[in-house]
Scaffold this active site. Structure first.
Site, mmCIF file in Angstrom:
data_model
loop_
_atom_site.group_PDB
_atom_site.id
_atom_site.type_symbol
_atom_site.label_atom_id
_atom_site.label_comp_id
_atom_site.label_asym_id
_atom_site.label_seq_id
_atom_site.Cartn_x
_atom_site.Cartn_y
_atom_site.Cartn_z
ATOM 1 N N THR A 216 11.460 5.707 10.421
ATOM 2 C CA THR A 216 10.592 5.057 9.421
ATOM 3 C C THR A 216 10.375 6.050 8.286
ATOM 4 O O THR A 216 10.523 7.262 8.478
ATOM 5 C CB THR A 216 9.224 4.708 10.029
ATOM 6 O OG1 THR A 216 8.647 5.926 10.508
ATOM 7 C CG2 THR A 216 9.348 3.736 11.167
ATOM 8 N N GLU B 79 10.924 -1.163 12.666
ATOM 9 C CA GLU B 79 10.660 -1.366 14.085
ATOM 10 C C GLU B 79 11.108 -2.748 14.562
ATOM 11 O O GLU B 79 11.016 -3.067 15.737
ATOM 12 C CB GLU B 79 9.157 -1.195 14.358
ATOM 13 C CG GLU B 79 8.630 0.225 14.181
ATOM 14 C CD GLU B 79 8.209 0.571 12.759
ATOM 15 O OE1 GLU B 79 8.712 -0.089 11.818
ATOM 16 O OE2 GLU B 79 7.392 1.486 12.584
ATOM 17 N N LYS C 169 -11.561 -3.361 0.411
ATOM 18 C CA LYS C 169 -12.715 -4.021 1.026
ATOM 19 C C LYS C 169 -13.885 -3.940 0.051
ATOM 20 O O LYS C 169 -14.425 -2.864 -0.189
ATOM 21 C CB LYS C 169 -13.055 -3.354 2.357
ATOM 22 C CG LYS C 169 -13.540 -4.367 3.350
ATOM 23 C CD LYS C 169 -13.406 -3.871 4.759
ATOM 24 C CE LYS C 169 -13.727 -5.021 5.714
ATOM 25 N NZ LYS C 169 -13.834 -4.601 7.077
ATOM 26 N N TRP D 209 -12.387 -8.752 2.230
ATOM 27 C CA TRP D 209 -11.091 -8.206 1.849
ATOM 28 C C TRP D 209 -10.530 -8.898 0.609
ATOM 29 O O TRP D 209 -10.630 -10.122 0.465
ATOM 30 C CB TRP D 209 -10.090 -8.401 3.002
ATOM 31 C CG TRP D 209 -10.316 -7.437 4.117
ATOM 32 C CD1 TRP D 209 -11.283 -6.488 4.181
ATOM 33 C CD2 TRP D 209 -9.559 -7.343 5.329
ATOM 34 N NE1 TRP D 209 -11.174 -5.797 5.352
ATOM 35 C CE2 TRP D 209 -10.139 -6.290 6.084
ATOM 36 C CE3 TRP D 209 -8.468 -8.004 5.844
ATOM 37 C CZ2 TRP D 209 -9.653 -5.912 7.330
ATOM 38 C CZ3 TRP D 209 -7.986 -7.631 7.079
ATOM 39 C CH2 TRP D 209 -8.567 -6.594 7.819
HETATM 40 P P1 AMP Z 1 10.214 -0.549 6.413
HETATM 41 O O1 AMP Z 1 10.027 -0.209 7.825
HETATM 42 O O2 AMP Z 1 10.419 0.638 5.535
HETATM 43 O O3 AMP Z 1 11.232 -1.592 6.222
HETATM 44 O O4 AMP Z 1 8.819 -1.155 5.909
HETATM 45 C C1 AMP Z 1 8.234 -2.250 6.552
HETATM 46 C C2 AMP Z 1 7.023 -2.702 5.787
HETATM 47 O O5 AMP Z 1 7.399 -3.209 4.503
HETATM 48 C C3 AMP Z 1 6.320 -3.874 6.442
HETATM 49 O O6 AMP Z 1 5.495 -3.473 7.499
HETATM 50 C C4 AMP Z 1 5.554 -4.455 5.264
HETATM 51 O O7 AMP Z 1 4.379 -3.724 4.997
HETATM 52 C C5 AMP Z 1 6.511 -4.250 4.113
HETATM 53 N N1 AMP Z 1 7.270 -5.482 3.861
HETATM 54 C C6 AMP Z 1 8.512 -5.797 4.268
HETATM 55 N N2 AMP Z 1 8.880 -7.007 3.802
HETATM 56 C C7 AMP Z 1 7.833 -7.490 3.091
HETATM 57 C C8 AMP Z 1 7.588 -8.696 2.367
HETATM 58 N N3 AMP Z 1 8.490 -9.656 2.238
HETATM 59 N N4 AMP Z 1 6.369 -8.834 1.790
HETATM 60 C C9 AMP Z 1 5.426 -7.862 1.882
HETATM 61 N N5 AMP Z 1 5.618 -6.699 2.529
HETATM 62 C C10 AMP Z 1 6.804 -6.510 3.135
#
Ligand code: AMP
Length: 551
Positions: free
Chosen positions: A193, A337, A444, A449
Site C-alpha cells: 500500500t 487490499e 466533523k 459529518w
Molecule cells: P489504493 O490501495 O492505493 O488503491 O487506495 C485505495 C483507496 O482509494 C480506497 O480505500 C479509497 O479511499 C480510494 N478510492 C478508490 N477508488 C475510489 C473511488 N472510486 N471513489 C473514492 N475513493 C476511491
C-alpha cells in the site's frame, strides 16, 4: 469446513483444475494466438507481438530464473512502467511459482528500500529510467542478489553496479518449459500500500484470488471485457497489478496496449487514437490531462468507448465531459487490499424507468459489489447500519480476493471476519454504495459529518477548476470547518477573488448550507501521492494554522 459428499463419500466429479495464473497465459496463447500486445517505449517506438510470443518469452524467463536456485515463493521484484517485458515478468515469475513483487517507483527511496528489505526481494527487474534510483537503493538492499535492466543490450549504460541485462538473461533459453502445477492458494504476487501513515504494508495475492478477480471483473456488470476490446491500462502495473487488466484482458482474449512512461494528455490521446483503443483505465488526474489536451486542440475520439475510473472519486463533471465525447465512464471502487476491484457503478433493469438525472446519480456513486465481494457499513461499535442511502459508517468488505492478513503481519487484519477498509460510505436500498470520505479525511462540524468528496465533486464542475481538495480546519465553535483548496486550470481567466465568489455561489442548492466551505484558497499544484491521489495530509499540514474568516 463442511464437505458435502454423496452416500459413498464421493465429492462432485468434476476435474480438479487449480486456478493458476499460468492457465491464463497458456489459454491465451492457445486460443487467442493472434491477439496483439502493443507497447510504447520511452523513446516513442512501438513494439508488437502476439500472446504466443509473450508465452514463449515468459517461459524463457522462468527457465532463467530456475537457474538462480530461488526457493518456491521467493520474491522477484519489478520497478517498471507498463510494457511487454513487465508483462512477461508478471507471467514468468508467478507462473513458475515465484512471487512477482511490483514496486511503486514514485515512493521515496527510503520507503522503497524498506519495502525491498521487508519483502526480501532477491532479484529486481528495472526500467532504464530508474537506473539512478537503483544505484541509490543497492547499498540499502542487501537481500537483492541480481539487478536486471529491462532494455536491449546495445542500450544498456555503464553503471558502478554489476547489472544483468534482461534480453541476455533470457536469450540462452529455448522456452521448452511446462508451467508447474501449483496449489492454487500459493502466493503469486505482492503489492505494498502507498503507506500515507506509517510504513507501507504488503498485500500478498494468491493464484486463486487473482484468477477469480479476473473472471469477476470481466463480467458485463463489471468492466464488460471481451475479445472485441483493445484495452490500454494507464493505471501502472506497479499499482495493484494495473487493476488486474494484464490478467483479465488475456482471460477474454482482448488486445493490450501499454503506454510506457509517457502519461501526459497528448501522449495518451495519440496512443488511444493510433492503436484504436476501445477501453482504458486510470485515476481521475490522468484523465483530467487528456481532456484538457482535447479541449485545447478541439479533438475527438474515434474508437474509444469506455473508461474505467477509480482510485479516487470520479468528479461528475468529468463523466459529463466524457459523455460529450461519446465515452462511457465506468466508476469503480477498490483498494490494494481488494486486488483491487470491489464495486462498480452500473444500472440495472429497474433503473431504466428512472429519469436521466436519477440514472446519472447512480452512476456517479462507487457502485454495487461484484459477485464474490460482500460489503456492509458499521457504526463505532461495529454494529451494521441500514442500507437506506442515508446512514453512513465504516465500510467493511469480505470475499475471496480480499486480504486476510498483511504480509508478514502477526495478526489478522479483520474485524469479525470482515476487512475494515478505512473508507466511510452509505449504501442505498438497491445496493449502490457511495464513498463519502476516507475515515482520516472526514470533516466533523458540530458533531455532524461533512462529505469532502461531495464538495470536491461540485467544485470540480466549475470550468476553471483543475482539481479541488476539501480539508478540515480546526474551529473554536464547530471543532472543524471545511476549507476548499483549488488548483486552477492552466488557461484560467478569472482572478482568485472572482473564482472564489463564483465557487461559493456554485454550492447554493447543491448541498446543505452548513456544508459550504468557510473559505477558498488557491495553490499552484495540489500535491499527489505516489498513486495519483490528492495528498490531503500534506494540505492539512500546510494549512494547519489557517485562520478561517469569522462568518
Ligand atoms: P489504493 O490501495 O492505493 O488503491 O487506495 C485505495 C483507496 O482509494 C480506497 O480505500 C479509497 O479511499 C480510494 N478510492 C478508490 N477508488 C475510489 C473511488 N472510486 N471513489 C473514492 N475513493 C476511491
Amino acid at each position: 469446513m463442511v464437505h458435502s459428499t454423496d452416500s459413498k463419500g464421493n465429492f462432485g466429479q468434476m476435474m480438479d483444475c487449480p486456478m493458476l495464473i499460468s492457465t491464463i497465459i497458456s489459454s491465451a496463447a492457445r486460443h487467442h494466438p493472434q491477439c496483439q500486445i502493443v507497447s510504447k517505449s520511452g523513446e516513442g517506438d512501438i513494439h508488437r507481438y502476439s500472446t504466443q510470443d509473450l508465452q514463449l518469452r515468459a517461459k524463457k524467463l522462468a527457465q532463467s530464473l530456475q537457474k538462480l536456485n530461488l526457493q518456491q515463493g521467493s520474491r522477484v521484484a519489478t520497478l517498471a512502467w507498463n510494457g511487454y517485458r513487465h508483462l512477461e515478468i508478471y507471467y514468468g515469475v508467478s507462473g513458475s511459482g515465484l512471487v512477482c513483487h511490483t514496486i511503486n517507483p514514485r515512493l521515496f527511496s527510503d520507503q522503497i528500500a524498506y519495502i525491498i528489505q521487508h519483502a526480501q526481494d532477491e532479484v529486481v527487474f528495472f526500467d532504464m529510467s530508474f537506473l539512478s534510483l537503483i544505484e541509490t537503493l543497492a547499498p540499502l538492499c542487501p537481500s537483492v542478489k541480481y539487478w536486471v535492466c529491462l532494455i536491449h543490450p546495445s542500450h544498456q549504460p555503464q553503471s558502478s553496479l554489476t547489472l544483468l541485462n534482461y534480453e541476455e538473461f533470457i536469450a540462452a533459453e529455448n522456452g521448452q518449459y511446462e508451467w508447474p502445477l501449483l496449489d492454487e492458494r500459493s502466493a503469486s504476487s505482492l503489492c505494498y500500500t502507498s503507506g500515507t501513515t506509517g510504513n507501507p504494508k504488503g498485500a500478498l495475492y494468491s493464484h486463486r484470488s487473482t484468477v477469480m478477480h479476473s473472471y469477476a471483473t470481466a463480467l458485463p456488470d463489471s468492466l464488460c471485457l471481451s475479445a472485441m476490446d483493445i484495452i490500454m491500462p494507464v493505471v501502472p502495473m506497479f499499482h495493484v497489478n494495473a487493476w488486474g487488466l494484464p490478467y483479465s484482458a488475456l482471460v477474454v482474449g482482448a488486445q493490450l496496449v501499454f503506454p510506457g512512461s509517457k502519461l501526459d494528455g497528448q501522449s495518451l490521446y495519440e496512443l488511444i487514437e493510433s492503436e484504436k483503443v476501445t477501453l482504458s483505465a486510470g485515476v481521475p488526474t490522468v484523465w483530467a490531462g487528456v481532456l484538457q489536451h482535447m479541449k485545447t486542440h478541439d479533438l475527438r475520439f474515434t474508437n474509444f468507448k469506455r473508461v474505467l475510473i477509480g482510485g479516487s472519486a470520479c468528479p461528475p463533471a468529468m463523466m459529463q465531459t466524457f459523455a460529450q465525447y461519446g465515452v462511457e465512464v465506468i466508476h469503480a471502487w477498490g483498494m490494494t487490499e481488494l486486488s483491487p476491484i470491489g464495486t462498480v457503478a452500473r444500472l440495472r433493469a429497474t433503473d431504466v424507468y428512472k429519469t436521466a438525472v436519477e440514472q446519472e446519480k447512480i452512476l456517479q456513486k462507487q457502485g454495487r459489489v461484484i459477485f464474490g465481494v460482500d460489503m456492509k457499513i458499521v457504526d463505532d461499535q461495529h454494529q451494521e447500519l441500514p442500507h437506506d442511502g442515508v446512514a453512513f459508517g465504516d465500510l467493511y468488505v469480505r470475499g475471496p480476493w480480499v486480504i486476510d492478513q498483511y504480509y508478514k503481519a502477526l495478526d489478522h487484519a479483520l474485524v469479525g471476519g470482515w476487512f475494515p477498509t478505512g473508507d466511510v460510505a452509505n449504501i442505498d436500498a438497491e445496493g449502490n454504495m457511495q464513498i463519502t470520505d476516507r475515515s482520516k479525511d472526514v470533516i466533523k462540524s458540530g458533531g455532524e459529518w461533512i462529505s469532502s468528496i461531495d464538495i470536491e465533486n461540485i467544485a470540480s464542475g466549475h470550468p476553471e477548476v483543475m482539481m479541488a481538495a476539501c480539508i478540515a480546519i480546526a474551529h473554536p465553535k464547530w471543532d472543524e470547518r471545511p476549507l476548499l483548496v483549488i488548483e486552477k486550470k492552466p488557461n484560467h481567466q478569472l482572478s482568485d477573488q472572482e473564482l472564489k465568489a463564483q465557487l461559493l455561489k456554485y454550492f447554493e442548492g447543491k448541498i446543505a448550507k452548513w456544508w459550504t466551505p468557510d473559505d477558498v484558497v488557491f495553490v499552484e499544484k495540489i500535491p499527489l501521492t505516489a498513486t495519483g491521489k490528492m495528498q490531503k495530509l500534506k494540505l492539512r499540514e500546510q494549512f494547519k494554522d489557517y485562520q478561517l474568516p469569522t462568518i
